[in-house]
Motif scaffolding. Structure first.
Motif, PDB file in Angstrom:
ATOM      1  N   LYS A 167       0.821  -1.211   0.000  1.00 27.08           N
ATOM      2  CA  LYS A 167       0.000   0.000   0.000  1.00 27.08           C
ATOM      3  C   LYS A 167       0.854   1.260   0.000  1.00 27.08           C
ATOM      4  N   HIS A 168       2.126   1.092   0.227  1.00 23.45           N
ATOM      5  CA  HIS A 168       3.086   2.194   0.270  1.00 23.45           C
ATOM      6  C   HIS A 168       2.713   3.198   1.371  1.00 23.45           C
ATOM      7  N   ILE A 169       2.430   2.680   2.567  1.00 22.96           N
ATOM      8  CA  ILE A 169       2.049   3.532   3.690  1.00 22.96           C
ATOM      9  C   ILE A 169       2.790   3.098   4.954  1.00 22.96           C
ATOM     10  N   VAL A 170       2.834   4.019   5.906  1.00 23.30           N
ATOM     11  CA  VAL A 170       3.395   3.750   7.232  1.00 23.30           C
ATOM     12  C   VAL A 170       2.388   4.223   8.268  1.00 23.30           C
ATOM     13  N   TYR A 171       2.019   3.338   9.168  1.00 22.28           N
ATOM     14  CA  TYR A 171       1.076   3.686  10.230  1.00 22.28           C
ATOM     15  C   TYR A 171       1.808   4.343  11.402  1.00 22.28           C
ATOM     16  N   ASN A 172       1.066   5.188  12.110  1.00 23.71           N
ATOM     17  CA  ASN A 172       1.601   5.793  13.326  1.00 23.71           C
ATOM     18  C   ASN A 172       1.890   4.700  14.346  1.00 23.71           C
ATOM     19  N   TYR A 173       3.048   4.750  14.961  1.00 22.55           N
ATOM     20  CA  TYR A 173       3.384   3.688  15.914  1.00 22.55           C
ATOM     21  C   TYR A 173       2.839   3.965  17.320  1.00 22.55           C
ATOM     22  N   LYS A 174       2.162   5.134  17.487  1.00 26.24           N
ATOM     23  CA  LYS A 174       1.541   5.465  18.768  1.00 26.24           C
ATOM     24  C   LYS A 174       0.031   5.526  18.617  1.00 26.24           C
ATOM     25  N   GLY A 175      -0.683   5.195  19.688  1.00 27.24           N
ATOM     26  CA  GLY A 175      -2.137   5.258  19.672  1.00 27.24           C
ATOM     27  C   GLY A 175      -2.650   5.662  21.043  1.00 27.24           C
ATOM     28  N   GLU A 176      -3.849   5.219  21.354  1.00 29.70           N
ATOM     29  CA  GLU A 176      -4.462   5.528  22.646  1.00 29.70           C
ATOM     30  C   GLU A 176      -5.083   4.263  23.208  1.00 29.70           C
ATOM     31  N   ILE A 177      -5.094   4.146  24.518  1.00 30.88           N
ATOM     32  CA  ILE A 177      -5.709   3.001  25.197  1.00 30.88           C
ATOM     33  C   ILE A 177      -6.683   3.517  26.248  1.00 30.88           C
ATOM     34  N   ASN A 178      -7.899   3.005  26.216  1.00 28.78           N
ATOM     35  CA  ASN A 178      -8.905   3.334  27.224  1.00 28.78           C
ATOM     36  C   ASN A 178      -9.446   2.046  27.837  1.00 28.78           C
ATOM     37  N   ILE A 179      -9.202   1.885  29.120  1.00 28.98           N
ATOM     38  CA  ILE A 179      -9.661   0.707  29.856  1.00 28.98           C
ATOM     39  C   ILE A 179     -10.686   1.183  30.883  1.00 28.98           C
ATOM     40  N   GLY A 180     -11.857   0.573  30.891  1.00 25.02           N
ATOM     41  CA  GLY A 180     -12.950   1.024  31.740  1.00 25.02           C
ATOM     42  C   GLY A 180     -12.795   0.656  33.203  1.00 25.02           C
ATOM     43  N   GLU A 181     -13.870   0.813  33.939  1.00 17.96           N
ATOM     44  CA  GLU A 181     -13.892   0.513  35.362  1.00 17.96           C
ATOM     45  C   GLU A 181     -14.143  -0.977  35.602  1.00 17.96           C
ATOM     46  N   ASN A 182     -13.655  -1.453  36.737  1.00 18.90           N
ATOM     47  CA  ASN A 182     -13.919  -2.834  37.189  1.00 18.90           C
ATOM     48  C   ASN A 182     -13.490  -3.894  36.179  1.00 18.90           C
ATOM     49  N   CYS A 183     -12.485  -3.575  35.381  1.00 22.36           N
ATOM     50  CA  CYS A 183     -11.977  -4.581  34.448  1.00 22.36           C
ATOM     51  C   CYS A 183     -10.970  -5.485  35.158  1.00 22.36           C
ATOM     52  N   TRP A 184     -10.822  -6.672  34.638  1.00 24.65           N
ATOM     53  CA  TRP A 184      -9.867  -7.635  35.193  1.00 24.65           C
ATOM     54  C   TRP A 184      -8.970  -8.099  34.062  1.00 24.65           C
ATOM     55  N   LEU A 185      -7.728  -7.629  34.085  1.00 27.50           N
ATOM     56  CA  LEU A 185      -6.740  -8.026  33.084  1.00 27.50           C
ATOM     57  C   LEU A 185      -5.926  -9.154  33.708  1.00 27.50           C
ATOM     58  N   THR A 186      -6.169 -10.380  33.294  1.00 28.91           N
ATOM     59  CA  THR A 186      -5.570 -11.527  33.958  1.00 28.91           C
ATOM     60  C   THR A 186      -4.125 -11.737  33.499  1.00 28.91           C
ATOM     61  N   ASN A 200     -16.193  -3.554  33.257  1.00 28.11           N
ATOM     62  CA  ASN A 200     -16.447  -4.954  33.632  1.00 28.11           C
ATOM     63  C   ASN A 200     -16.034  -5.954  32.556  1.00 28.11           C
ATOM     64  N   THR A 201     -15.016  -5.625  31.796  1.00 25.37           N
ATOM     65  CA  THR A 201     -14.474  -6.587  30.837  1.00 25.37           C
ATOM     66  C   THR A 201     -13.424  -7.446  31.514  1.00 25.37           C
ATOM     67  N   ILE A 202     -13.438  -8.745  31.226  1.00 24.36           N
ATOM     68  CA  ILE A 202     -12.395  -9.657  31.690  1.00 24.36           C
ATOM     69  C   ILE A 202     -11.584 -10.094  30.479  1.00 24.36           C
ATOM     70  N   VAL A 203     -10.267  -9.962  30.583  1.00 27.09           N
ATOM     71  CA  VAL A 203      -9.373 -10.393  29.508  1.00 27.09           C
ATOM     72  C   VAL A 203      -8.696 -11.689  29.954  1.00 27.09           C
ATOM     73  N   ALA A 204      -8.836 -12.741  29.176  1.00 28.29           N
ATOM     74  CA  ALA A 204      -8.300 -14.051  29.534  1.00 28.29           C
ATOM     75  C   ALA A 204      -6.773 -14.042  29.524  1.00 28.29           C
ATOM     76  N   SER A 205      -6.221 -14.987  30.250  1.00 24.55           N
ATOM     77  CA  SER A 205      -4.771 -15.100  30.413  1.00 24.55           C
ATOM     78  C   SER A 205      -4.043 -15.178  29.073  1.00 24.55           C
ATOM     79  N   HIS A 206      -2.946 -14.411  28.944  1.00 23.70           N
ATOM     80  CA  HIS A 206      -2.043 -14.417  27.795  1.00 23.70           C
ATOM     81  C   HIS A 206      -2.726 -14.035  26.479  1.00 23.70           C
ATOM     82  N   SER A 207      -3.769 -13.238  26.582  1.00 24.42           N
ATOM     83  CA  SER A 207      -4.456 -12.764  25.380  1.00 24.42           C
ATOM     84  C   SER A 207      -3.815 -11.483  24.855  1.00 24.42           C
ATOM     85  N   LEU A 208      -4.094 -11.183  23.588  1.00 23.44           N
ATOM     86  CA  LEU A 208      -3.592  -9.972  22.942  1.00 23.44           C
ATOM     87  C   LEU A 208      -4.776  -9.109  22.530  1.00 23.44           C
TER      88      LEU A 208
END
Length: 270
Positions: A167-186, A200-208
């Protein structure tokens, strides 16, 4: 009886010797180094053990009611159950802005890097377990009462540019992350740039996680590489009394596989 008393005394001694103690000099230094005088004299930041401060050139902002020890860094005793190494020390490199919006616990062996243009916004009652890593080059927001299990990494940057020659393009290597309340990042999961997690999102172990999940319902379990929704109506149990009842039930019924929740339990009180 005497043996139980002796064991209890020895346990307390062992536990106190193993834990990182409050470092008075580091605590005085970081408060008066980083905060306005009227806040610094209240010592809202407590430092334990011997963490490494590679840079404190950036800002540290404390919002809301200021209380002594509301921010605990390099804590051992809150994370003794973690399988990660509690003897390691946390590292902080801040060239940007770290905003504390209330009490927070940061365990051992964590690494927090905030670049010159980075803004790390941390909600109240967050617990960051041992060996977690946060790299903030643009903007990361983490909501109230969210839990980072051991080995979680949150990075709003890829650190290097890569080119799509088709595509002859380069994406920005920086972005933004928003994680809500009561989340569980395992344990071991990775939250990458452009990620959004609702409350209230739960992220399973070793997920991306590498995309916007704002359209999913609260109480969704996501997982995989890359992560995708797995189940709905899955909530971490925050209610301490309910959790105690469950612990007691399985302790008294070790062969049981399921605990039937009482009728009063719902998403608002769990």
């Amino acid at each position: 009886m005497k043996k139980n008393i002796l064991s209890s005394i020895l346990f307390k001694i062992e536990n106190n010797l193993a834990n990182k103690w409050l470092n008075i000099l580091y605590t005085i230094y970081i408060n008066f180094r980083c905060l306005p005088f009227k806040q610094a004299v209240k010592f809202p930041i407590y430092i334990y053990g011997f963490p490494r401060f590679y840079s404190l050139l950036g800002e540290i902002i404390c919002k809301g009611e200021i209380k002594s020890g509301m921010i605990k860094i390099n804590v051992t005793k809150y994370n003794y159950g973690s399988p990660e190494n509690s003897s390691q020390n946390t590292e902080i490199c801040n060239f940007g802005k770290i905003i504390f919006n209330g009490p927070i616990y940061i365990g051992c062996g964590c690494k927090i890097v905030v670049s010159q243009d980075g803004i790390l916004n941390l909600g109240p009652e967050i617990r960051c377990n041992n060996n977690s890593k946060i790299s903030c080059f643009h903007k990361i927001s983490i909501g109230r009462n969210t839990r980072l299990a051991h080995g979680v990494q949150i990075m709003d940057t890829n650190f290097h540019y890569s080119a799509n020659l088709e595509k002859h393009i380069v994406y920005n290597y920086k972005g933004e992350i928003n994680i809500g309340e009561n989340c569980w990042l395992t344990n071991g999961c990775s939250i990458m740039k452009d990620s959004i997690l609702p409350n209230n999102t739960i992220v399973a172990s070793h997920s991306l996680v590498n995309k916007d999940f704002s359209s999913i319902k609260p109480g969704t379990l996501i997982g995989g590489i890359p992560a995708k929704p797995i189940s709905e109506n899955i909530y971490r149990i925050w209610n301490s009394e309910l959790e105690k009842d469950i612990i007691d039930y399985f302790k008294n019924n070790p062969n049981k596989k399921i605990y039937q929740l009482p009728d009063w339990v719902n998403s608002n009180n769990i």
